[in-house]
Scaffold this active site. Structure first.
Site, PDB file in Angstrom:
ATOM      1  N   ASP A 122      -7.526  -1.798  -7.033  1.00 24.94           N
ATOM      2  CA  ASP A 122      -8.043  -2.428  -5.838  1.00 24.94           C
ATOM      3  C   ASP A 122      -8.614  -3.995  -6.294  1.00 24.94           C
ATOM      4  O   ASP A 122      -8.871  -4.040  -7.393  1.00 24.94           O
ATOM      5  CB  ASP A 122      -9.518  -1.888  -5.634  1.00 24.94           C
ATOM      6  CG  ASP A 122     -10.006  -2.017  -4.280  1.00 24.94           C
ATOM      7  OD1 ASP A 122      -9.636  -1.728  -3.226  1.00 24.94           O
ATOM      8  OD2 ASP A 122     -10.943  -3.273  -4.477  1.00 24.94           O
ATOM      9  N   TYR A 170     -15.531 -11.283  -0.422  1.00 23.44           N
ATOM     10  CA  TYR A 170     -16.132  -9.929  -0.708  1.00 23.44           C
ATOM     11  C   TYR A 170     -17.590 -10.206  -1.262  1.00 23.44           C
ATOM     12  O   TYR A 170     -18.467  -9.472  -0.995  1.00 23.44           O
ATOM     13  CB  TYR A 170     -15.319  -9.127  -1.392  1.00 23.44           C
ATOM     14  CG  TYR A 170     -14.140  -8.250  -0.625  1.00 23.44           C
ATOM     15  CD1 TYR A 170     -14.596  -7.443   0.259  1.00 23.44           C
ATOM     16  CD2 TYR A 170     -12.743  -8.652  -0.660  1.00 23.44           C
ATOM     17  CE1 TYR A 170     -13.645  -6.754   1.028  1.00 23.44           C
ATOM     18  CE2 TYR A 170     -11.906  -7.883   0.069  1.00 23.44           C
ATOM     19  CZ  TYR A 170     -12.372  -7.126   1.048  1.00 23.44           C
ATOM     20  OH  TYR A 170     -11.446  -6.359   1.657  1.00 23.44           O
ATOM     21  N   ARG A 182      -6.683  12.664  -4.628  1.00 27.92           N
ATOM     22  CA  ARG A 182      -7.855  11.826  -4.343  1.00 27.92           C
ATOM     23  C   ARG A 182      -8.718  13.257  -4.130  1.00 27.92           C
ATOM     24  O   ARG A 182     -10.217  12.921  -4.057  1.00 27.92           O
ATOM     25  CB  ARG A 182      -7.774  11.019  -3.200  1.00 27.92           C
ATOM     26  CG  ARG A 182      -7.150   9.733  -3.637  1.00 27.92           C
ATOM     27  CD  ARG A 182      -8.294   9.125  -4.563  1.00 27.92           C
ATOM     28  NE  ARG A 182      -9.486   9.197  -3.814  1.00 27.92           N
ATOM     29  CZ  ARG A 182     -10.025   8.413  -2.673  1.00 27.92           C
ATOM     30  NH1 ARG A 182      -9.043   7.696  -1.979  1.00 27.92           N
ATOM     31  NH2 ARG A 182     -11.178   8.703  -2.182  1.00 27.92           N
ATOM     32  N   ARG A 211       0.731  -1.206   0.043  1.00 25.34           N
ATOM     33  CA  ARG A 211      -0.124   0.104  -0.058  1.00 25.34           C
ATOM     34  C   ARG A 211       0.843   1.355   0.014  1.00 25.34           C
ATOM     35  O   ARG A 211       0.544   2.262   0.490  1.00 25.34           O
ATOM     36  CB  ARG A 211      -0.906  -0.023   1.135  1.00 25.34           C
ATOM     37  CG  ARG A 211      -2.331   0.275   0.793  1.00 25.34           C
ATOM     38  CD  ARG A 211      -3.437   0.240   1.911  1.00 25.34           C
ATOM     39  NE  ARG A 211      -3.657  -0.965   2.311  1.00 25.34           N
ATOM     40  CZ  ARG A 211      -4.102  -1.316   3.588  1.00 25.34           C
ATOM     41  NH1 ARG A 211      -4.396  -0.151   4.582  1.00 25.34           N
ATOM     42  NH2 ARG A 211      -4.250  -2.469   4.060  1.00 25.34           N
ATOM     43  N   ARG A 265      -2.863   6.692   1.175  1.00 22.64           N
ATOM     44  CA  ARG A 265      -3.447   7.669   2.095  1.00 22.64           C
ATOM     45  C   ARG A 265      -2.237   8.176   2.842  1.00 22.64           C
ATOM     46  O   ARG A 265      -2.600   9.700   3.316  1.00 22.64           O
ATOM     47  CB  ARG A 265      -4.551   7.547   2.872  1.00 22.64           C
ATOM     48  CG  ARG A 265      -5.847   7.609   2.226  1.00 22.64           C
ATOM     49  CD  ARG A 265      -7.186   7.684   2.988  1.00 22.64           C
ATOM     50  NE  ARG A 265      -7.272   6.331   3.809  1.00 22.64           N
ATOM     51  CZ  ARG A 265      -7.924   6.208   4.987  1.00 22.64           C
ATOM     52  NH1 ARG A 265      -7.990   7.475   5.595  1.00 22.64           N
ATOM     53  NH2 ARG A 265      -8.177   5.485   5.471  1.00 22.64           N
TER      54      ARG A 265
END
Lengths: 370, 370
Positions: free
Chosen positions: A91, A166, A55, A42, A46
């Site tokens: 993703d 998921y 973003r 990752r 963020r």
């Protein structure tokens, strides 16, 4: 085991690798390395202000599905940290709409109609990635052009069991009761679901590789919820089927499997036909080495929360990981190890701590430092 | 290793144990058993309609703090399922207000002012349980009276690291970044916090035992997030300090440690001075036996989601657990094993499936069945 090449000086961000194969790929192939390569799960995310800035102008799905944006984000940590590999910004749920299952992010993934019965499973499509996700393949091509050989690009997908989780749970779930309930109550339907996930993922990874990805990683985020026997029954065969196809069609491309909570299932993970196993931080690398054998390339496994601590503690904990991986302070880099965190970097991580980690691993294991 | 006593017939709900020590306690002490005892983590809980009916009249905190209600709830699964042990109905956060930290449930636990700095940690009290939680001790006395010797009563607390995690995170957290950040950034403050949790828990368990609890269990729900070295540094010494004090003061009372995700930390868990280790379902009991040695009593470890499947599948999976615990179909019960789930029973479990499990384990392992 030392590399015959002259040791590379600690590379500035953006420095070119030598004309020989990139360090990261050599490590993934078990070839001799002059220092331990490092990248960060990752790493495009963020915790980076440049990511948050981008973003602010584009939502998560737009960023995933717009090649120029995915390319920009992918390159951000390469530019800032000088890591030894880039990983496609995307993703693991990107293939779902092509299977016939819409997904939204708010901010966590949300599937309005989870797939919980045989009829829904039978209706799932197993799309060709060129038709379902052309934007991902375009992003891969664009990233390779922009990287211009600086570092290799890792493509990735969710592993079949994680994708199925998921689909059945409808999003991130605390107890994963729905997927496990399906496995135990209707194993045949569950197997069909897993088979369809594996077919979709196989095409998805193969096409990423054909578009230019130089390694292929499966993230099995949720496999940790399975007992070892159930992992062997439900998760392993489908992940292995994906890797077996890659091994047949593109044997030179490293296959990386990230196993969350794998300490209890090392024997099973060892059967996956992976060339590299990413190990979470709860599993000591010595135990992983014992369980996976002397040939496996291990990737990991610093606790991501260590990057919240001051630099001297980061260095101490990085040394512990390097020692567990076989690094000898006087003897150069450990072989068969790629440094990484044991899980994705936390959003609250100071970027300068990530940079400090990259530089520390580089410095400590560089042959030039001896 | 067979018991010299005549084999007990499968007991109907509410049947009395023989005048010898209760089966569950004999199993916990490594004494010979005529069948495998069974109880179920979170057996008094939302999957039971009688629990939901009671909770419709009283909120969670009221149920925890009112001895008559805690007693009623504790006895519900004993009456319905005929399990071999009762466990106090309570919550691991019940001691927090006595430490000076209010907690609410809505429905998950919520601490409005998480404890994240040294000043807050220094201000924490380490109360005597007789002053801070007299209602729990009263509940224990009441339950013992109401049980009237039917089955033994297990008292419990959160382990120090798990209690500290709640105090720092302020509730259930996804990444547990705050507690790990504190450990790595300020290990001295973290150690003080853990020490205070251990002191509080020590008094809390000792007083439960003095009030009548016949076994003491520590739930270390969150220890699974720690790397093995950090578990050894931060979690182990404090849980061991609690158990060491119990071993000194009440050596005859079994000490049960529930370790979530313990496959990678078995060597450390083996040092806890526990007499029984509860094993989560991700850890094969054979691996736990190897890591914890031949003397340890193992408790567990059926995947709770198995109880969502039809009875024939429940029986097949229960047989797998029994076999992993050393049960031989022709040879009577395995010794040094207490059957349980590998985690708390899921709220969506049909109660008749729980009953089927209890009866199945009883039938399969009963010497009378041979």
């Amino acid at each position: 085991l030392r590399s015959p090449e002259p040791a590379a000086a600690p590379a500035a961000a953006g420095a070119r690798e030598p004309a020989v194969e990139p360090l990261f790929l050599r490590a993934c192939r078990g070839q001799s390395v002059e220092r331990t390569p490092i990248w960060i799960m990752r790493q495009a995310g963020r915790y980076l202000p440049e990511y948050r800035a981008l973003r602010a102008r584009a939502d998560f799905w737009t960023a995933c599905t717009t090649p120029e944006l995915a390319c920009q984000i992918t390159l951000q940590p390469v530019d800032r940290l000088g890591v030894d590999a880039a990983i496609l910004f995307s993703d693991i749920l990107v293939p779902l709409p092509g299977m016939g299952v819409p997904v939204t992010f708010d901010p966590g993934p949300q599937i309005d109609a989870p797939v919980r019965d045989r009829a829904r499973i039978e209706a799932l499509r197993t799309p060709d990635a060129r038709e379902a996700t052309p934007f991902v393949l375009e992003a891969v091509r664009l990233i390779r052009r922009e990287l211009a050989g600086r570092v290799p690009l890792i493509g990735f997908a969710g592993a079949p069991f994680t994708m199925a989780t998921y689909l059945v749970e409808g999003g991130t779930s605390k107890s994963q009761a729905a997927i496990r309930g399906l496995l135990f109550a209707d194993p045949e339907a569950a197997s069909l679901l897993l088979h369809k996930c594996a077919r979709t993922i196989r095409s998805y990874l193969l096409e990423q590789i054909r578009a230019g990805a130089q390694a292929a990683m499966l993230f099995d985020t949720w496999a940790g919820i399975l007992a070892p026997d159930d992992f062997a029954r439900f998760a392993l065969p489908h992940a292995r089927a994906v890797f077996a196809e890659l091994a047949l069609q593109v044997p030179e491309v490293p296959r990386i499997y990230y196993a969350a909570d794998c300490a209890g299932r090392l024997a099973q993970v060892g059967q996956l036909e992976a060339t590299v196993v990413g190990v979470d931080w709860r599993t000591d690398l010595r135990l992983a080495r014992l369980g996976l054998g002397p040939e496996m390339i291990l990737q990991g496994n610093l606790d991501p929360a260590v990057l919240l601590a001051p630099p001297p503690r980061i260095e101490a904990k990085a040394r512990e990981v390097l020692r567990a991986a076989g690094w000898l302070e006087e003897g150069g880099p450990s072989q068969r190890h790629v440094f990484n965190l044991g899980h994705g970097i936390l959003p609250e991580t100071p970027p300068e701590h990530a940079l400090f980690l990259v530089e520390t691993v580089r410095r400590l294991t560089s042959a030039a430092a001896r």
